[in-house]
Design an enzyme around this catalytic site. Structure first.
Site, PDB file in Angstrom:
ATOM      1  N   HIS A 177      18.705 -11.234   7.164  1.00 35.14           N
ATOM      2  CA  HIS A 177      18.816 -12.504   6.441  1.00 35.14           C
ATOM      3  C   HIS A 177      18.486 -13.704   7.321  1.00 35.14           C
ATOM      4  CE1 HIS A 177      19.776 -15.090   3.219  1.00 35.14           C
ATOM      5  NE2 HIS A 177      20.848 -14.501   2.755  1.00 35.14           N
ATOM      6  N   ASP A 395       6.073  -2.893  -9.128  1.00 38.85           N
ATOM      7  CA  ASP A 395       5.492  -1.657  -9.663  1.00 38.85           C
ATOM      8  C   ASP A 395       4.679  -0.982  -8.560  1.00 38.85           C
ATOM      9  OD1 ASP A 395       4.201   0.376 -10.992  1.00 38.85           O
ATOM     10  OD2 ASP A 395       3.277  -0.909 -12.507  1.00 38.85           O
TER      11      ASP A 395
END
Length: 469
Positions: A177, A395
């Site tokens: 992060h 995808d």
């Protein structure tokens, strides 16, 4: 014992292999860190992942893994900071006494970790558990569990785990992060999916922008932090046991909340997310049975990119987010209606502008600090992630994911993680973490229950037909 120990025991996850994935050779680079990045060093890695079902029967697991590894290598060429490691340099006075430290990323191409695991007793239905708490075994689908961002000195800044299930796969990522925020994470994940799907032929739809943004008046030299040892700021926070559950909100339900909130406060500027957040804040506060004069806040992870003037690119790769807070007393929050709370949130968001952001940066430069998870106010609610992130656009070439899930990182009583609903159209899912007593009360809270919708049926998720309008 995991923090959400109220869930069922974890089925066995067997680790079959692990390797390092590197990009093609690149010249070494040094990536300096901004105040937004440096403030993250004591927090956890981002842990998010996607569940896939109905994979083409012609596609073997070995083929999937080969495609993921090769496409990850290419993706890391574009997102090269993720291949490096953090470096600490000490600053000394004339007597060689340590007076501060510098952090930066050595983009040396050391690589990301890729793990192949199997949980053949777990089904897609087990992971979804639409009417139950989030199963605790999902934590084992993510690598680097418990790691904080400072660990990126010796640990990879990105680790990926593919877990084979009885009838699907789960791809979980642990992403440092201090390298980037949720926007950066999902930009990376979508880029990886695009490269896997197109075999790298098509140019990236959103190539990352790596030039680090610094406030006017400061150059891109390293920022000296007023610490002499990691013990000065590192914290490994362990929350008490809590329950974790996902609640679904249809586009219709959210539209009704938005209309009601705007009507109550005589405006049309309250957003769908602000209206839903107001319900969550009020309902969770009600479960805690706090005195009327107790202060409570709803904290939001506010994106800075579009609020700066001039704005940062949406593809800016790094951190550009601030926690902002709407604060009132418990009595004021619960004695007023939904519209009052939503308007308070709306004004808090509106006040977070270019001037406010620059003021906070100047204050940080004058007195640098690192966030501590233990500093979260236990009377408040924290809304993390965003329903705007394109999670279901990832995808890889075998269709849309059936669910997004997260690991154990950065979870505690009062943490709410927001996701887009699987069916789109403005629907949302909220992953809520509460101590057991509060969760039981939330499940029966009238205001909250009236907004929650039944989870999508398994057939809808697996076969792609939504019955929600």
């Amino acid at each position: 014992m995991p923090a959400n120990a109220m869930s069922s025991p974890a089925p066995a996850v067997h680790y079959l292999s692990r390797c390092t994935v590197k990009p093609p050779p690149l010249p070494p680079k040094r990536c300096h860190l901004t105040p937004w990045d440096l403030a993250m060093f004591s927090l956890h890695y981002i842990q998010k992942g996607l569940l896939f079902a109905n994979l083409p029967p012609s596609l073997s697991t070995d083929q999937i893994i080969d495609r993921l590894k090769s496409s990850l290598s290419t993706t890391l060429l574009h997102f090269y900071p993720l291949t490096g490691r953090f470096v600490t340099e000490e600053a000394h006075d004339e007597n060689q006494k340590v007076i501060g430290i510098f952090w930066w990323i050595d983009c040396n191409g050391e690589g990301a970790e890729f793990i192949h695991a199997i949980a053949d007793k777990v089904t897609v239905s087990d992971v979804l558990s639409p009417s139950d708490d989030v199963p605790s075994f999902i934590q084992s689908f993510f690598p680097l569990d418990g790691a904080i961002n400072h660990d990126g000195h010796t640990q990879p800044l990105l680790a990926v785990q593919l877990t084979e299930l009885a009838d699907g796969i789960f791809i979980g990522c642990s992403f440092n992060h201090a390298v980037g925020d949720g926007t950066s994470y999902w930009n990376f994940f979508n880029a990886w999916a695009q490269i896997a799907r197109t075999k790298g032929v098509a140019p990236l739809s959103r190539p990352p922008v790596h030039d680090r943004w610094f406030i006017d008046g400061y150059d891109t030299a390293p920022i000296k932090l007023p610490f002499t040892h990691p013990h000065d700021f590192i914290e490994r926070f362990s929350p008490p046991p809590f329950r974790e559950k996902i609640f679904h909100f249809s586009a219709r339900s959210i539209a009704q909340l938005k209309a009601r909130a705007n009507q109550e406060c005589g405006t049309n500027s309250v957003s769908s997310f602000q209206a839903l957040t107001a319900v969550v804040w009020r309902s969770i506060t009600r479960t805690r049975n706090l005195p009327a004069d107790q202060k409570t806040s709803c904290r939001l992870a506010a994106e800075n990119r579009s609020r700066l003037n001039p704005p940062l690119s949406p593809a800016y790769f790094g951190n550009s987010v601030y926690p902002i807070a709407a604060t009132t007393t418990v009595g004021e929050l619960l004695n007023h209606g939904l519209g009052w709370a939503a308007w308070l949130l709306n004004r808090t968001v509106a006040d977070h502008n270019d001037s406010t952001i620059r003021g906070r940066l100047m204050a940080w430069m004058a007195r640098p600090m690192v966030y501590r998870q233990s500093g979260f106010d236990r009377f408040s609610v924290l809304m993390g992630s965003s329903p705007r992130f394109d999670m279901y656009g990832c995808d890889f070439g075998w269709g849309k994911a059936v669910a997004a899930r997260s690991g154990s990182a950065s979870k505690f009583d009062g943490k709410v993680t927001s996701y887009p609903g699987w069916e789109g159209g403005g629907s949302m899912d909220l992953e809520i973490c509460l101590v057991p007593k509060s969760m039981s009360m939330l499940e029966t809270d009238d205001e909250f229950r009236s907004a929650v919708c039944p989870p999508l049926e398994m057939e809808v998720l697996l076969h792609g037909t939504s019955w929600y309008s």
